[in-house]
Design a protein around this motif. Structure first.
Motif, mmCIF file in Angstrom:
data_model
loop_
_atom_site.group_PDB
_atom_site.id
_atom_site.type_symbol
_atom_site.label_atom_id
_atom_site.label_comp_id
_atom_site.label_asym_id
_atom_site.label_seq_id
_atom_site.Cartn_x
_atom_site.Cartn_y
_atom_site.Cartn_z
ATOM 1 N N ASP A 144 0.811 -1.229 0.000
ATOM 2 C CA ASP A 144 0.000 0.000 0.000
ATOM 3 C C ASP A 144 0.838 1.270 0.000
ATOM 4 O O ASP A 144 0.608 2.196 -0.780
ATOM 5 N N GLY A 145 1.768 1.317 0.939
ATOM 6 C CA GLY A 145 2.624 2.493 1.100
ATOM 7 C C GLY A 145 3.448 2.725 -0.152
ATOM 8 O O GLY A 145 3.564 3.858 -0.641
ATOM 9 N N HIS A 192 1.263 4.247 -2.776
ATOM 10 C CA HIS A 192 1.038 5.688 -2.590
ATOM 11 C C HIS A 192 2.236 6.491 -3.095
ATOM 12 O O HIS A 192 2.074 7.532 -3.709
ATOM 13 N N SER A 222 2.303 6.551 -6.914
ATOM 14 C CA SER A 222 1.312 7.398 -7.580
ATOM 15 C C SER A 222 1.484 8.888 -7.266
ATOM 16 O O SER A 222 1.022 9.732 -8.029
ATOM 17 N N HIS A 223 2.123 9.227 -6.138
ATOM 18 C CA HIS A 223 2.227 10.644 -5.773
ATOM 19 C C HIS A 223 3.571 11.287 -6.037
ATOM 20 O O HIS A 223 3.661 12.500 -6.117
ATOM 21 N N SER A 274 3.722 10.982 0.982
ATOM 22 C CA SER A 274 2.659 10.411 0.150
ATOM 23 C C SER A 274 1.496 9.898 1.006
ATOM 24 O O SER A 274 0.354 9.890 0.570
ATOM 25 N N GLU A 275 1.815 9.498 2.228
ATOM 26 C CA GLU A 275 0.720 9.098 3.135
ATOM 27 C C GLU A 275 -0.175 10.305 3.428
ATOM 28 O O GLU A 275 -1.389 10.186 3.538
ATOM 29 N N ALA A 307 -0.945 12.669 1.544
ATOM 30 C CA ALA A 307 -1.858 12.909 0.427
ATOM 31 C C ALA A 307 -3.088 12.007 0.497
ATOM 32 O O ALA A 307 -4.092 12.252 -0.187
ATOM 33 N N GLN A 308 -3.036 10.955 1.316
ATOM 34 C CA GLN A 308 -4.181 10.048 1.461
ATOM 35 C C GLN A 308 -5.245 10.608 2.404
ATOM 36 O O GLN A 308 -6.294 10.002 2.583
ATOM 37 N N SER A 336 -1.922 1.462 9.185
ATOM 38 C CA SER A 336 -0.768 0.889 8.495
ATOM 39 C C SER A 336 0.489 1.193 9.285
ATOM 40 O O SER A 336 0.511 2.063 10.151
ATOM 41 N N ARG A 341 -5.480 6.245 9.559
ATOM 42 C CA ARG A 341 -6.018 7.262 8.645
ATOM 43 C C ARG A 341 -7.515 7.433 8.816
ATOM 44 O O ARG A 341 -8.250 6.458 9.038
ATOM 45 N N ARG A 351 -12.170 7.361 4.478
ATOM 46 C CA ARG A 351 -12.111 7.976 3.159
ATOM 47 C C ARG A 351 -13.180 9.065 3.044
ATOM 48 O O ARG A 351 -14.329 8.874 3.469
#
Lengths: 484, 484
Positions: A264-265, A268, A271-272, A344-345, A347-348, A384, A399, A402
């Protein structure tokens, strides 16, 4: 409005007389950057910043503060993560800045020691050591502003703890001013010294509550002559631990970093963060970043040795896929993924972040079970973890569900309950609610809630013994009477 | 006669009720071996020896002692060199023996940790580690009777400190009973833990004056897979130090021992110890014994690497002659010379022996200058030093003038003046008057005379904070009010 305590002008003038015009700031505009923490969570007030240039001036300031019963808040780079260097809001304390004490008093390649004043900035020590063909093996994000005094006072860590230990393991001697104004002169680096209680160890990590560290003798290590950086895909955190044991057994003391990252990390980051790519082809649930360093050019070098160890790991089914960086640029690219995780986390969406440790053997179970339990207890959240598996210190994030748009509101509503849930899980696993950052103001109440009565009694007894009038960094570290 | 303090029969019965019949000794014949130190220098008295079998029983005993204000003297193998485990002569204290708590609770080769109760004998831990393919890298002469609790409480050293550190560096966790009877449970081995003052480090080396250590988590290291032992003749102690720097730089962390020996000392061994011979042909003023160990079978092995380093040393003129043991038997023979030094020195006549350390760079000058100065100040004496150059801890001996037949009379007449002379020289060189053995009763007054006011204040403040009623190991370590 907080009621303002008054420190009389007469008192300020007495400090000014000790320090001279360069050694004191009283203009509110000059003071204001230093009365809040860098993340803007804690806001204090101070009528003056005292900036002594010598140990003698520090001692004279502390003696005067003791006489006048005025509290002092020692401050270096003001990079505390827990509000550890922010003065009280009522203006009852003065800031004691060590930033003018910024001399490297000596640096010897003969005995590999550097004597640094408290205000030396970490990056400057790195440069001085490198110029001498040596290395100071502790580094962290704030290295451009964090000072030696603060790093010692908070027993700082970083990514090299697996091999070189925390600051505690790198400090060979300390000079400090105790709360009565006396100077503790312990800079001589003695490898064997059994003259009673280790005052040096007590001051390391005391967050300025027992005195002011004015200088430290620090251990240097050989510069890195050759390194190998590998990226390994594994199935589970338990396999990551098995891999750690394998590389430790094959490569011994040369393993400098061992970081674990969830897929997952990695996703991220990819993608970022522009220009990043996965070091391995295979998609695996977990990843490991390992660095092996040699201080000399002996053969076989770190790459050959890491290849051998990773070959064994693939053979034994501990690793699914593995890559070793073919160049320094590729090695930096591997590390860049790890270093971009926090960004990047973010940004989630909003998240609560925990600086925790548990005994290394229990870490794999903690990483999976505590995350799953948190997601059940707080529906919609995702939990996470990533970080320094090798030293039992992972970053654990929870986190917000969503679509949560108001992060601060979510934290206000859920923060305390989630904090308590995570910290309870850490205590149940025999861990620490503060691996790296210390207690400061932020974790004081949780320490009071969770530490054993024997530990809290010992903390309070030591504080009262050293600082009976409570003038050193008030309201930090020691739980208040109503906090357990 | 010392006046006898009375501990009432009623009190003894309350301890007996906690401990059961196996847990208490009151017969004077059973007690008598434990109320004097093993060298017969300190003689105390105790009405009972308490021998708890569990941490809970220790806690109950300490709580009762606190209630009754009866002092306790913790004792392991009773091998203190400074009277640290001998009760007061007035019978006002009871001995608290930890010898029944002799379980190795766990030993894991996965994380290389052993959890040992306080009464585990060091040699038994060595055996258990060896059986598991590991090693506990701290050893000393008394290993057959010294216990883990005593070794932790005195921060014991030994010949492997250069590489592995003193006990302080090997303790990863501690369980202890504090003077109020509360249990400090810190056995979890956390590599990163910043929850305030390091209570563990404070208890290590506290000589039982702040509480009773009941168990410790200890770090194991790989077994030795291959070793090389070398003997090198050098001109001066300064050359010995240059040689140390050279082998450290060439061989890094694998240098396990580095001992320096004067040619005089070698001569005494060769003449007094049957079957010994000099490892090198050339007669040189000073000698070095070095051991290099590898935990694995990697190539080049320790012999090839040591050969390389000694080749350089000969080339550069640091070494005059050198030999590397060709077999394990020869390696043992080299070490036997070092280990026979104390015995053969004794045959030279009465001597005062000092356990001191100075910073390593100052050691060569100290060895020559302090010895010369002592011989001038006390005509007829001869002063010499040998030992662990690598960790700054040498044994410094001052021998009585040749022909002195009454050693004790000489010590009575000259001892205090020579002690003060040597300790003053140590302090002037930035050193410690107790490198390994601690303070106990023997060095308490000298600590009071020589330590800085800040250090003494800190020691007293911590003691008062932990043990306000003074029930833990009275009259040890902390200088009395009239002692500085």
């Amino acid at each position: 409005m907080t009621e303002q305590a008054t420190i009389e002008q007469d008192a300020i003038q007495r400090f000014a007389a000790i320090l001279g015009p360069k050694g004191i700031m009283t203009d509110p505009d000059d003071i204001s950057p230093w009365v809040s923490d860098w993340r803007g969570r804690y806001h204090g007030a101070a009528r003056a910043i005292l900036s002594p240039a010598t140990t003698r001036e520090v001692a004279d300031c502390v003696a005067l503060a003791a006489e006048l019963r005025i509290a002092l808040v020692p401050q270096g780079g003001n990079t505390s993560m827990v509000g550890g260097a922010t003065p009280p809001a009522d203006g009852s304390a003065l800031i004691l800045s060590l930033r003018r004490m910024n001399q490297i008093r000596s640096l010897s390649t003969d005995d590999n020691l550097a004597v640094c004043e408290a205000g030396v900035i970490l990056a400057n020590l790195h440069d001085a050591a490198e110029a001498a063909g040596r290395r100071f093996p502790l580094s962290l994000g704030a290295k451009g502003s964090a000072t030696i005094g603060g790093l010692v006072s908070t027993n700082a860590g970083g990514t090299q703890v697996l091999r070189h230990g925390t600051m505690r393991a790198l400090v060979e001697g300390i000079e400090a001013v105790l709360p009565d104004g006396s100077i503790f002169d312990g800079l001589d680096a003695l490898k064997k010294d059994n003259r009673g209680y280790d005052i040096k160890q007590l001051l390391i990590g005391a967050e300025g509550t027992l005195g002011v560290i004015t200088a430290a003798t620090l251990r240097l290590v050989p510069a890195i002559a050759a390194r190998a950086v590998g990226w390994i895909g594994v199935q589970t955190p338990a396999d990551a631990l098995a891999l750690l044991r394998l590389v430790e057994s094959e490569l011994g003391d040369s393993v400098e970093g061992f970081e674990v990252i969830a897929d997952d990390g990695l996703g991220h980051v990819l993608s970022h963060i522009p220009g990043t790519r996965s070091p391995i082809e295979t998609r695996t649930p977990w990843h490991v970043l390992v660095e092996v360093d040699h201080g000399d050019m002996r053969e076989p070098g770190p790459t050959e040795r890491l290849e051998g160890a990773l070959g064994l790991a693939l053979e034994r089914g501990i690793a699914i896929d593995a890559a070793i960086a073919a160049s320094e640029a590729q090695a930096d690219a591997f590390w860049r993924i790890r270093e971009s995780l926090s960004e990047s986390e973010k940004a989630q969406g909003p998240a609560l972040q925990y600086d925790i440790s548990v005994p290394v053997p229990r870490m794999p179970a903690f990483m999976t079970e505590a995350a799953a339990a948190a997601e059940v207890a707080f529906p919609g959240t995702s939990a996470s973890s990533f970080g320094h598996l090798g030293d039992g210190n992972v970053h654990f994030h929870v986190r917000a569900p969503r679509g949560t748009s108001d992060g601060p509101a979510w934290i206000t509503a859920q923060g305390q309950a989630i904090n308590a849930f995570v910290h309870d899980a850490v205590v149940a696993a025999g861990g620490s609610i503060s691996a790296e950052h210390g207690i400061g103001q932020m974790k004081r109440a949780e320490l009071g809630r969770l530490a054993s009565p024997a530990r809290i009694h010992a903390l309070r007894a030591i504080k009262a013994a050293f600082d009976p009038d409570g003038i050193m960094n008030p309201d930090k570290l020691i739980p208040r009477p109503d906090e357990g």
